[in-house]
Design a protein around this motif. Structure first.
Motif, PDB file in Angstrom:
ATOM      1  N   SER A  91     -13.599   9.464  -6.924  1.00 31.32           N
ATOM      2  CA  SER A  91     -13.325   9.255  -8.344  1.00 31.32           C
ATOM      3  C   SER A  91     -14.007   7.995  -8.853  1.00 31.32           C
ATOM      4  CB  SER A  91     -11.817   9.176  -8.601  1.00 31.32           C
ATOM      5  OG  SER A  91     -11.257   8.045  -7.961  1.00 31.32           O
ATOM      6  N   CYS A  92     -14.148   6.982  -8.019  1.00 30.32           N
ATOM      7  CA  CYS A  92     -14.822   5.747  -8.418  1.00 30.32           C
ATOM      8  C   CYS A  92     -16.301   6.001  -8.637  1.00 30.32           C
ATOM      9  CB  CYS A  92     -14.649   4.660  -7.356  1.00 30.32           C
ATOM     10  SG  CYS A  92     -12.961   4.098  -7.145  1.00 30.32           S
ATOM     11  N   VAL A  93     -16.888   6.762  -7.740  1.00 29.60           N
ATOM     12  CA  VAL A  93     -18.316   7.023  -7.820  1.00 29.60           C
ATOM     13  C   VAL A  93     -18.633   7.811  -9.084  1.00 29.60           C
ATOM     14  CG1 VAL A  93     -20.263   8.165  -6.697  1.00 29.60           C
ATOM     15  CG2 VAL A  93     -18.597   6.903  -5.329  1.00 29.60           C
ATOM     16  N   ARG A  94     -17.773   8.748  -9.442  1.00 27.89           N
ATOM     17  CA  ARG A  94     -17.991   9.544 -10.641  1.00 27.89           C
ATOM     18  C   ARG A  94     -18.099   8.671 -11.876  1.00 27.89           C
ATOM     19  NH1 ARG A  94     -13.266  13.154 -10.738  1.00 27.89           N
ATOM     20  NH2 ARG A  94     -13.042  12.856  -8.540  1.00 27.89           N
ATOM     21  N   PHE A  95     -17.351   7.600 -11.931  1.00 31.31           N
ATOM     22  CA  PHE A  95     -17.350   6.730 -13.097  1.00 31.31           C
ATOM     23  C   PHE A  95     -18.276   5.532 -12.916  1.00 31.31           C
ATOM     24  CE2 PHE A  95     -13.218   8.891 -13.320  1.00 31.31           C
ATOM     25  CZ  PHE A  95     -13.391   9.518 -14.541  1.00 31.31           C
ATOM     26  N   GLY A  96     -19.109   5.564 -11.878  1.00 30.84           N
ATOM     27  CA  GLY A  96     -20.087   4.522 -11.674  1.00 30.84           C
ATOM     28  C   GLY A  96     -19.522   3.236 -11.115  1.00 30.84           C
ATOM     29  N   GLN A  97     -18.337   3.299 -10.520  1.00 34.26           N
ATOM     30  CA  GLN A  97     -17.726   2.106  -9.947  1.00 34.26           C
ATOM     31  C   GLN A  97     -17.663   2.242  -8.438  1.00 34.26           C
ATOM     32  OE1 GLN A  97     -13.827   1.979 -11.581  1.00 34.26           O
ATOM     33  NE2 GLN A  97     -14.458   0.946 -13.429  1.00 34.26           N
ATOM     34  N   SER A  98     -17.924   1.156  -7.774  1.00 30.19           N
ATOM     35  CA  SER A  98     -17.718   1.157  -6.333  1.00 30.19           C
ATOM     36  C   SER A  98     -16.221   1.046  -6.078  1.00 30.19           C
ATOM     37  CB  SER A  98     -18.447  -0.020  -5.688  1.00 30.19           C
ATOM     38  OG  SER A  98     -17.790  -1.231  -6.015  1.00 30.19           O
ATOM     39  N   PRO A  99     -15.755   1.451  -4.911  1.00 28.52           N
ATOM     40  CA  PRO A  99     -14.329   1.287  -4.590  1.00 28.52           C
ATOM     41  C   PRO A  99     -13.893  -0.174  -4.685  1.00 28.52           C
ATOM     42  CG  PRO A  99     -15.373   2.733  -3.011  1.00 28.52           C
ATOM     43  CD  PRO A  99     -16.466   2.170  -3.864  1.00 28.52           C
ATOM     44  N   TRP A 100     -14.785  -1.083  -4.336  1.00 30.70           N
ATOM     45  CA  TRP A 100     -14.477  -2.514  -4.407  1.00 30.70           C
ATOM     46  C   TRP A 100     -14.192  -2.927  -5.850  1.00 30.70           C
ATOM     47  CZ3 TRP A 100     -16.990  -6.629  -6.775  1.00 30.70           C
ATOM     48  CH2 TRP A 100     -16.551  -7.888  -6.416  1.00 30.70           C
ATOM     49  N   VAL A 101     -15.007  -2.469  -6.789  1.00 28.26           N
ATOM     50  CA  VAL A 101     -14.819  -2.809  -8.194  1.00 28.26           C
ATOM     51  C   VAL A 101     -13.494  -2.227  -8.696  1.00 28.26           C
ATOM     52  CG1 VAL A 101     -15.699  -2.458 -10.536  1.00 28.26           C
ATOM     53  CG2 VAL A 101     -17.271  -3.045  -8.684  1.00 28.26           C
ATOM     54  N   ALA A 102     -13.176  -1.012  -8.296  1.00 28.60           N
ATOM     55  CA  ALA A 102     -11.917  -0.394  -8.711  1.00 28.60           C
ATOM     56  C   ALA A 102     -10.729  -1.202  -8.209  1.00 28.60           C
ATOM     57  CB  ALA A 102     -11.842   1.041  -8.200  1.00 28.60           C
ATOM     58  N   ARG A 103     -10.790  -1.679  -6.966  1.00 28.95           N
ATOM     59  CA  ARG A 103      -9.701  -2.505  -6.405  1.00 28.95           C
ATOM     60  C   ARG A 103      -9.599  -3.834  -7.141  1.00 28.95           C
ATOM     61  NH1 ARG A 103      -6.506   1.006  -4.234  1.00 28.95           N
ATOM     62  NH2 ARG A 103      -7.361   2.032  -2.414  1.00 28.95           N
ATOM     63  N   GLU A 104     -10.736  -4.413  -7.497  1.00 30.62           N
ATOM     64  CA  GLU A 104     -10.720  -5.663  -8.265  1.00 30.62           C
ATOM     65  C   GLU A 104     -10.044  -5.448  -9.611  1.00 30.62           C
ATOM     66  OE1 GLU A 104     -11.734  -8.902  -7.726  1.00 30.62           O
ATOM     67  OE2 GLU A 104     -11.874  -8.288  -5.632  1.00 30.62           O
ATOM     68  N   ASP A 150      -7.715  -3.235 -10.208  1.00 31.12           N
ATOM     69  CA  ASP A 150      -6.286  -3.114  -9.907  1.00 31.12           C
ATOM     70  C   ASP A 150      -5.653  -4.493  -9.790  1.00 31.12           C
ATOM     71  OD1 ASP A 150      -6.486  -0.355  -9.821  1.00 31.12           O
ATOM     72  OD2 ASP A 150      -6.523  -0.252  -7.624  1.00 31.12           O
ATOM     73  N   VAL A 151      -6.333  -5.397  -9.097  1.00 32.43           N
ATOM     74  CA  VAL A 151      -5.809  -6.756  -8.926  1.00 32.43           C
ATOM     75  C   VAL A 151      -5.714  -7.450 -10.274  1.00 32.43           C
ATOM     76  CG1 VAL A 151      -6.319  -9.032  -7.952  1.00 32.43           C
ATOM     77  CG2 VAL A 151      -6.589  -6.981  -6.545  1.00 32.43           C
ATOM     78  N   ASP A 152      -6.732  -7.309 -11.105  1.00 31.42           N
ATOM     79  CA  ASP A 152      -6.699  -7.920 -12.435  1.00 31.42           C
ATOM     80  C   ASP A 152      -5.498  -7.442 -13.236  1.00 31.42           C
ATOM     81  OD1 ASP A 152      -9.019  -9.320 -11.878  1.00 31.42           O
ATOM     82  OD2 ASP A 152     -10.335  -7.903 -12.948  1.00 31.42           O
ATOM     83  N   GLU A 153      -5.160  -6.152 -13.124  1.00 34.57           N
ATOM     84  CA  GLU A 153      -3.995  -5.610 -13.825  1.00 34.57           C
ATOM     85  C   GLU A 153      -2.704  -6.244 -13.316  1.00 34.57           C
ATOM     86  OE1 GLU A 153      -3.967  -1.348 -13.670  1.00 34.57           O
ATOM     87  OE2 GLU A 153      -6.009  -1.215 -14.469  1.00 34.57           O
ATOM     88  N   HIS A 154      -2.593  -6.410 -11.999  1.00 35.52           N
ATOM     89  CA  HIS A 154      -1.399  -7.036 -11.418  1.00 35.52           C
ATOM     90  C   HIS A 154      -1.263  -8.479 -11.895  1.00 35.52           C
ATOM     91  CE1 HIS A 154       0.257  -4.049  -8.659  1.00 35.52           C
ATOM     92  NE2 HIS A 154      -0.989  -3.656  -8.464  1.00 35.52           N
ATOM     93  N   ILE A 155      -2.369  -9.210 -11.916  1.00 35.43           N
ATOM     94  CA  ILE A 155      -2.332 -10.603 -12.365  1.00 35.43           C
ATOM     95  C   ILE A 155      -1.924 -10.672 -13.834  1.00 35.43           C
ATOM     96  CG2 ILE A 155      -3.758 -12.637 -12.829  1.00 35.43           C
ATOM     97  CD1 ILE A 155      -5.329 -11.855 -10.243  1.00 35.43           C
ATOM     98  N   ALA A 156      -2.505  -9.828 -14.657  1.00 33.58           N
ATOM     99  CA  ALA A 156      -2.186  -9.823 -16.088  1.00 33.58           C
ATOM    100  C   ALA A 156      -0.715  -9.502 -16.339  1.00 33.58           C
ATOM    101  CB  ALA A 156      -3.088  -8.827 -16.819  1.00 33.58           C
ATOM    102  N   ALA A 157      -0.133  -8.665 -15.478  1.00 29.99           N
ATOM    103  CA  ALA A 157       1.274  -8.269 -15.633  1.00 29.99           C
ATOM    104  C   ALA A 157       2.222  -9.275 -14.980  1.00 29.99           C
ATOM    105  CB  ALA A 157       1.491  -6.889 -15.039  1.00 29.99           C
ATOM    106  N   GLY A 158       1.670 -10.301 -14.329  1.00 35.37           N
ATOM    107  CA  GLY A 158       2.514 -11.307 -13.697  1.00 35.37           C
ATOM    108  C   GLY A 158       3.092 -10.884 -12.367  1.00 35.37           C
ATOM    109  N   ARG A 159       2.534  -9.860 -11.760  1.00 31.77           N
ATOM    110  CA  ARG A 159       3.019  -9.375 -10.461  1.00 31.77           C
ATOM    111  C   ARG A 159       2.280 -10.079  -9.325  1.00 31.77           C
ATOM    112  NH1 ARG A 159       2.593  -4.374 -13.416  1.00 31.77           N
ATOM    113  NH2 ARG A 159       0.620  -4.008 -12.368  1.00 31.77           N
TER     114      ARG A 159
END
Length: 60
Positions: A8-21, A23-32
């Motif tokens: 699914s990452c490749v389909r949208f032009g993202q590496s799995p690493w970028v997708a995980r990054e 995810d982390v940004d979302e957790h940080i923004a939410a204060g988790r």
């Protein structure tokens, strides 16, 4: 598909690493996140997570 990657990452032009990054940004923004004063506090927190997980498994 990229070796070891999520299709699914490749389909949208993202590496799995970028997708995980993202995810982390979302957790940080939410204060988790947890910030520790030093490495000992960090390791103690990891130990407590293990204790909590074992207790949860014992209840199930």
């Amino acid at each position: 598909m990229v070796d070891g990657g999520d299709e699914s990452c490749v389909r949208f032009g993202q590496s799995p690493w970028v997708a995980r990054e993202m995810d982390v940004d979302e957790h940080i923004a939410a204060g988790r996140v947890t910030v520790h004063d030093d490495s000992q506090a960090f390791l103690a927190h990891l130990d407590q997570l293990d204790v909590d997980a074992e207790a949860e498994e014992a209840r199930d």
